[in-house]
Every structure is written in C-alpha cells, then in structure tokens.
Design an enzyme around this catalytic site. Sequence first.
Site, PDB file in Angstrom:
ATOM      1  N   GLU A  75     -66.105 -18.480   6.724  1.00  0.00           N
ATOM      2  CA  GLU A  75     -65.502 -18.093   7.995  1.00  0.00           C
ATOM      3  C   GLU A  75     -65.656 -16.596   8.247  1.00  0.00           C
ATOM      4  O   GLU A  75     -65.895 -16.168   9.379  1.00  0.00           O
ATOM      5  CB  GLU A  75     -64.028 -18.492   8.057  1.00  0.00           C
ATOM      6  CG  GLU A  75     -63.459 -18.295   9.430  1.00  0.00           C
ATOM      7  CD  GLU A  75     -62.229 -19.119   9.720  1.00  0.00           C
ATOM      8  OE1 GLU A  75     -61.687 -18.940  10.815  1.00  0.00           O
ATOM      9  OE2 GLU A  75     -61.820 -19.932   8.874  1.00  0.00           O
ATOM     10  N   SER A  76     -65.549 -15.794   7.195  1.00  0.00           N
ATOM     11  CA  SER A  76     -65.736 -14.345   7.358  1.00  0.00           C
ATOM     12  C   SER A  76     -67.142 -14.036   7.844  1.00  0.00           C
ATOM     13  O   SER A  76     -67.331 -13.232   8.766  1.00  0.00           O
ATOM     14  CB  SER A  76     -65.475 -13.631   6.020  1.00  0.00           C
ATOM     15  OG  SER A  76     -64.143 -13.806   5.612  1.00  0.00           O
TER      16      SER A  76
END
Length: 152
Positions: A75-76
Amino acid sequence: MFIPTASLSAHTTEDQCREMLGQLNSPEAVGALAAKMGIEFTELSHDHVTGAVPVTDNTQPMGLFHGGGHVVLAESLASMHSFLISGGKNVVGVDLNATHLRAARDGTVTGRAEVLHQGRTIVSHEVKMTDAAGRLLSIVRITNMILKTEPK
C-alpha cells in the site's frame, strides 16, 4: 505533509526520478507506520516503484515476516506512486487483495509495484514481494481512487 517537487509522467527524466526518490525516503513522505517498519523507496519511474523493508522487527509471533507487513509495503508503494502520477492529488485505497505464497524469516522483503491501469480517477497496481534470492513471497493487487481535492 509531503508535497512532491514534480509529478511523474512518461516524460519524467531519470534525474527527476532520482530527485523524487530522495524526497520519498523522508519520514514525512512515507508516513509514521512505514517509517517505523523501515520501508525505503529504492527505484521510481512512471510505470513502477520499488521499495524494501527489513524482516527484523516486522515479524509475527512465529518469527515470520508479518502478512500485514506485505500489505503495508504494497500500500505504501502503490499509494505513493498513484499520488505522484496523479500530479499530487489525494488518493485513497478502494480495493486490496493479498495472496501470500512463501514465508520470510530474515533479510529484506522487496516490493515492486507496477501499474496495471491508470485512468482519470482509478489507478490499479500489482505489487510483487520477493526475498533476497528473488523468490516470490506474495502478490498484492491494490486500486486507488484519485480524488478531485488537493492535499491540505
């Protein structure tokens, strides 16, 4: 709040990508959780972003790299990449699917987020996580919605 000096496009030069990459590795840019985990962005281009995280201090009780760690790394990477290719607009995750294939007990987990689709309001990435030997650990698909609002 992190504000990039430029946005990513098909015309972004390698020098501009290197400059943005340096900016991404500040705690302000990656966010508190990614900073605590030790996530580091390592490669950046218009169609992908790569980053790595140490297994040490990011394990579950069995001593394996935490499944949630795969998701945080994915997700980062995908969210930051969506933010940059949207020209710095706010993005929010609307779908995420993770498949864990192999465990890691030590070393570093590397993720490579590649754009599957980039539209005006939706960006989808596939993130493949590997160990130091290049073995596939997990695959995460994440879709981000580009909001019309600018970051505050």
